[in-house]
Design a protein around this motif. Sequence first.
Motif, PDB file in Angstrom:
ATOM      1  N   ARG A   1      -9.888   1.614  11.480  1.00  0.00           N
ATOM      2  CA  ARG A   1      -8.837   0.677  11.078  1.00  0.00           C
ATOM      3  C   ARG A   1      -8.363   0.964   9.653  1.00  0.00           C
ATOM      4  NH1 ARG A   1      -9.454  -5.601  12.705  1.00  0.00           N
ATOM      5  NH2 ARG A   1      -9.979  -5.426  14.926  1.00  0.00           N
ATOM      6  N   ARG A   2      -9.252   1.575   8.849  1.00  0.00           N
ATOM      7  CA  ARG A   2      -8.935   1.814   7.437  1.00  0.00           C
ATOM      8  C   ARG A   2      -8.315   3.193   7.204  1.00  0.00           C
ATOM      9  NH1 ARG A   2     -11.950  -2.972   8.412  1.00  0.00           N
ATOM     10  NH2 ARG A   2     -11.421  -4.332   6.659  1.00  0.00           N
ATOM     11  N   THR A   3      -7.960   3.910   8.256  1.00  0.00           N
ATOM     12  CA  THR A   3      -7.162   5.128   8.104  1.00  0.00           C
ATOM     13  C   THR A   3      -5.765   4.717   7.656  1.00  0.00           C
ATOM     14  OG1 THR A   3      -8.386   6.122   9.947  1.00  0.00           O
ATOM     15  CG2 THR A   3      -6.315   7.190   9.279  1.00  0.00           C
ATOM     16  N   PRO A   4      -5.260   5.205   6.534  1.00  0.00           N
ATOM     17  CA  PRO A   4      -3.960   4.742   6.050  1.00  0.00           C
ATOM     18  C   PRO A   4      -2.842   4.829   7.089  1.00  0.00           C
ATOM     19  CG  PRO A   4      -5.053   5.947   4.315  1.00  0.00           C
ATOM     20  CD  PRO A   4      -5.917   6.094   5.533  1.00  0.00           C
ATOM     21  N   ALA A   5      -2.779   5.918   7.850  1.00  0.00           N
ATOM     22  CA  ALA A   5      -1.704   6.064   8.840  1.00  0.00           C
ATOM     23  C   ALA A   5      -1.810   5.013   9.940  1.00  0.00           C
ATOM     24  CB  ALA A   5      -1.725   7.471   9.434  1.00  0.00           C
ATOM     25  N   LEU A   6      -3.034   4.677  10.358  1.00  0.00           N
ATOM     26  CA  LEU A   6      -3.193   3.658  11.396  1.00  0.00           C
ATOM     27  C   LEU A   6      -2.918   2.264  10.852  1.00  0.00           C
ATOM     28  CD1 LEU A   6      -6.302   5.087  13.260  1.00  0.00           C
ATOM     29  CD2 LEU A   6      -3.987   4.832  14.173  1.00  0.00           C
TER      30      LEU A   6
ATOM     31  N   VAL B   1     -14.982   4.326   2.527  1.00  0.00           N
ATOM     32  CA  VAL B   1     -14.738   3.769   1.195  1.00  0.00           C
ATOM     33  C   VAL B   1     -13.800   2.574   1.311  1.00  0.00           C
ATOM     34  CG1 VAL B   1     -13.889   4.217  -1.132  1.00  0.00           C
ATOM     35  CG2 VAL B   1     -15.110   6.017   0.115  1.00  0.00           C
ATOM     36  N   HIS B   2     -12.753   2.719   2.111  1.00  0.00           N
ATOM     37  CA  HIS B   2     -11.794   1.619   2.303  1.00  0.00           C
ATOM     38  C   HIS B   2     -12.467   0.422   2.974  1.00  0.00           C
ATOM     39  CE1 HIS B   2      -8.561   5.028   2.537  1.00  0.00           C
ATOM     40  NE2 HIS B   2      -9.027   4.846   1.314  1.00  0.00           N
ATOM     41  N   GLU B   3     -13.291   0.712   3.978  1.00  0.00           N
ATOM     42  CA  GLU B   3     -14.009  -0.354   4.680  1.00  0.00           C
ATOM     43  C   GLU B   3     -14.892  -1.132   3.713  1.00  0.00           C
ATOM     44  OE1 GLU B   3     -15.956   0.078   8.791  1.00  0.00           O
ATOM     45  OE2 GLU B   3     -17.604   0.488   7.400  1.00  0.00           O
ATOM     46  N   ILE B   4     -15.637  -0.405   2.885  1.00  0.00           N
ATOM     47  CA  ILE B   4     -16.524  -1.048   1.915  1.00  0.00           C
ATOM     48  C   ILE B   4     -15.717  -1.821   0.876  1.00  0.00           C
ATOM     49  CG2 ILE B   4     -18.216  -0.639   0.099  1.00  0.00           C
ATOM     50  CD1 ILE B   4     -19.232  -0.251   3.038  1.00  0.00           C
ATOM     51  N   ALA B   5     -14.623  -1.238   0.393  1.00  0.00           N
ATOM     52  CA  ALA B   5     -13.797  -1.916  -0.605  1.00  0.00           C
ATOM     53  C   ALA B   5     -13.284  -3.241  -0.063  1.00  0.00           C
ATOM     54  CB  ALA B   5     -12.636  -1.025  -1.028  1.00  0.00           C
ATOM     55  N   ASP B   6     -12.775  -3.239   1.167  1.00  0.00           N
ATOM     56  CA  ASP B   6     -12.290  -4.483   1.770  1.00  0.00           C
ATOM     57  C   ASP B   6     -13.418  -5.494   1.933  1.00  0.00           C
ATOM     58  OD1 ASP B   6      -9.690  -3.568   1.938  1.00  0.00           O
ATOM     59  OD2 ASP B   6      -9.798  -3.025   4.059  1.00  0.00           O
ATOM     60  N   PHE B   7     -14.585  -5.018   2.385  1.00  0.00           N
ATOM     61  CA  PHE B   7     -15.711  -5.919   2.613  1.00  0.00           C
ATOM     62  C   PHE B   7     -16.201  -6.540   1.305  1.00  0.00           C
ATOM     63  CE2 PHE B   7     -20.261  -6.778   3.348  1.00  0.00           C
ATOM     64  CZ  PHE B   7     -20.170  -7.613   4.455  1.00  0.00           C
ATOM     65  N   VAL B   8     -16.333  -5.723   0.264  1.00  0.00           N
ATOM     66  CA  VAL B   8     -16.785  -6.240  -1.036  1.00  0.00           C
ATOM     67  C   VAL B   8     -15.787  -7.264  -1.569  1.00  0.00           C
ATOM     68  CG1 VAL B   8     -17.162  -5.631  -3.454  1.00  0.00           C
ATOM     69  CG2 VAL B   8     -18.140  -4.217  -1.638  1.00  0.00           C
ATOM     70  N   ARG B   9     -14.523  -6.952  -1.478  1.00  0.00           N
ATOM     71  CA  ARG B   9     -13.495  -7.875  -1.964  1.00  0.00           C
ATOM     72  C   ARG B   9     -13.569  -9.208  -1.214  1.00  0.00           C
ATOM     73  NH1 ARG B   9      -9.615  -4.762  -1.042  1.00  0.00           N
ATOM     74  NH2 ARG B   9      -9.531  -3.720  -3.077  1.00  0.00           N
ATOM     75  N   ASP B  10     -13.740  -9.145   0.098  1.00  0.00           N
ATOM     76  CA  ASP B  10     -13.797 -10.375   0.895  1.00  0.00           C
ATOM     77  C   ASP B  10     -15.049 -11.192   0.573  1.00  0.00           C
ATOM     78  OD1 ASP B  10     -11.409  -9.822   2.152  1.00  0.00           O
ATOM     79  OD2 ASP B  10     -12.338  -8.889   3.904  1.00  0.00           O
ATOM     80  N   VAL B  11     -16.191 -10.530   0.482  1.00  0.00           N
ATOM     81  CA  VAL B  11     -17.434 -11.244   0.184  1.00  0.00           C
ATOM     82  C   VAL B  11     -17.367 -11.884  -1.200  1.00  0.00           C
ATOM     83  CG1 VAL B  11     -19.885 -10.908  -0.337  1.00  0.00           C
ATOM     84  CG2 VAL B  11     -18.906  -9.933   1.752  1.00  0.00           C
TER      85      VAL B  11
ATOM     86  N   PRO C   1      -0.846   1.949   2.925  1.00  0.00           N
ATOM     87  CA  PRO C   1      -2.144   1.273   2.788  1.00  0.00           C
ATOM     88  C   PRO C   1      -3.213   2.175   2.171  1.00  0.00           C
ATOM     89  CG  PRO C   1      -1.176   0.808   4.933  1.00  0.00           C
ATOM     90  CD  PRO C   1      -0.323   1.876   4.302  1.00  0.00           C
ATOM     91  N   TYR C   2      -3.893   1.671   1.178  1.00  0.00           N
ATOM     92  CA  TYR C   2      -5.055   2.278   0.521  1.00  0.00           C
ATOM     93  C   TYR C   2      -4.740   3.479  -0.377  1.00  0.00           C
ATOM     94  CZ  TYR C   2      -7.504  -0.449   4.086  1.00  0.00           C
ATOM     95  OH  TYR C   2      -7.949  -1.454   4.888  1.00  0.00           O
ATOM     96  N   THR C   3      -3.643   4.168  -0.194  1.00  0.00           N
ATOM     97  CA  THR C   3      -3.460   5.483  -0.814  1.00  0.00           C
ATOM     98  C   THR C   3      -3.210   5.432  -2.316  1.00  0.00           C
ATOM     99  OG1 THR C   3      -1.139   5.408  -0.127  1.00  0.00           O
ATOM    100  CG2 THR C   3      -2.661   6.581   1.305  1.00  0.00           C
ATOM    101  N   ALA C   4      -2.723   4.310  -2.839  1.00  0.00           N
ATOM    102  CA  ALA C   4      -2.443   4.234  -4.274  1.00  0.00           C
ATOM    103  C   ALA C   4      -3.696   4.408  -5.123  1.00  0.00           C
ATOM    104  CB  ALA C   4      -1.765   2.901  -4.607  1.00  0.00           C
ATOM    105  N   ALA C   5      -4.871   4.125  -4.546  1.00  0.00           N
ATOM    106  CA  ALA C   5      -6.119   4.238  -5.303  1.00  0.00           C
ATOM    107  C   ALA C   5      -6.582   5.687  -5.452  1.00  0.00           C
ATOM    108  CB  ALA C   5      -7.217   3.423  -4.620  1.00  0.00           C
ATOM    109  N   TRP C   6      -5.949   6.599  -4.752  1.00  0.00           N
ATOM    110  CA  TRP C   6      -6.455   7.956  -4.689  1.00  0.00           C
ATOM    111  C   TRP C   6      -5.583   8.954  -5.457  1.00  0.00           C
ATOM    112  CZ3 TRP C   6     -11.355   8.405  -3.345  1.00  0.00           C
ATOM    113  CH2 TRP C   6     -11.919   7.417  -2.524  1.00  0.00           C
ATOM    114  N   TRP C   7      -5.006   9.916  -4.760  1.00  0.00           N
ATOM    115  CA  TRP C   7      -4.392  11.078  -5.388  1.00  0.00           C
ATOM    116  C   TRP C   7      -2.873  11.002  -5.367  1.00  0.00           C
ATOM    117  CZ3 TRP C   7      -8.917  11.738  -6.971  1.00  0.00           C
ATOM    118  CH2 TRP C   7     -10.033  11.790  -6.132  1.00  0.00           C
ATOM    119  N   PRO C   8      -2.185  11.915  -6.036  1.00  0.00           N
ATOM    120  CA  PRO C   8      -0.715  11.924  -5.982  1.00  0.00           C
ATOM    121  C   PRO C   8      -0.224  12.152  -4.552  1.00  0.00           C
ATOM    122  CG  PRO C   8      -1.517  13.302  -7.778  1.00  0.00           C
ATOM    123  CD  PRO C   8      -2.715  12.934  -6.960  1.00  0.00           C
TER     124      PRO C   8
END
Length: 394
Positions: free
Chosen positions: A144-149, A348-358, A329-336
């Motif tokens: 679900r955390r694949t940017p294209a999906l 990484v995206h899955e964990i980031a979302d989970f940490v933010r929610d918790v 989705p998610y790509t601004a945190a990474w590379w050009p």
Amino acid sequence: MDQHRPAPRPTLGIAMIGYAFMGAAHSQGWRNAHRFFDLPARPELAVICGRTESATREAADRMGWADWTTDWRTVLDRDDVDVVDICTPGDTHAEIALAALEAGKHVLCEKPLANTVAEAEKMTTAAQAAQERGVLSAVGFNYRRTPALAHARRLVEEGFVGEVRHIRAHYLQDWIVDPDFPLVWRLQKDRAGSGALGDIGAHVVDLAQFITGQQLTSVAGHLTRFVERRPLASTASGLSGSGGTETGEVTVDDAAVFFARTDGGALATFEATRFATGRKNAMRLEVNGSRGSVSFDFESMNELHVYDATAPARDAGFRRLLVTEPDHPYTAAWWPPGHGLGYEHTFVHEIADFVRDVATGTPPTPSFADGLQVQRVLEAVERSSDADSAWTSV
């Protein structure tokens, strides 16, 4: 004290149960999420748990965990553990998750949620009760955390494809084509719950529902097994005591195909196999609607192909979107732009979302209830196959 240094973020202590393939992928996520995403809390890799002392100790050192144990129950009493991350075979998910929730620990559980609908129902009931106490949980459908999906879901939500009519989903691998591949736990129903159906089919079932916002309501499917017996892992090299290779029975499906109907009236087709010779991780999904289509292939994971049926015929055709722009989705945190991401970034995206929610007290997604819905689909496909592929309600 340096007046210009920002105040330290609160920490979130993590205990991870399991250290193999998924353990390594999750460790990558826990180590790196706060380094690329602005999170309200910083994960601390407190303790990792495995069955074998030497292997668990080595995994802790290699993957950056502060401590290790061979008894998962001990992590439930630790004050430095806030989250229990379950990366073990499916037959252990329910016991660990139920105990962790009861102990007041947030839970991230790998998919599929459980091995049976009954277990998944118990876990969902416990998760809903725990949520009322502020204890949160999620199931780990990382794709679900694949940017294209994630972008495909946004396009469908915004009406780009119009009325959804077709969902076409495949997950093709070939890692057990060789009949001499050993009888690992993923080929045993009492450990894994099911074969290709639950291992990889669960992903495309979840994605089909996630992207379209519709749930599968009935299925007609068939499961098959191509190799009935395989060498036991301990004797696969032919070094058994009798001088031969001992074998054991494969008790899961090797491949699954099924039709499905959704609550929105769409017709869906699914295929999951670990016998697609030459296909390593070909996860593909396409949604066709009244106004357009979106199409994705994980082997080109930074791309999404879209078709706009409202465009003039002279301009019609599928367009390739490179999903690496800052507003994807998610790509601004990474590379050009143009610098693609990989499989590990989904965790990484899955964990980031989970940490933010918790940290903010927001119920995470996908929830245990979402995992239960997928489990019900898997169980319905098995019932349909047993009934000569008859249409079966989810």
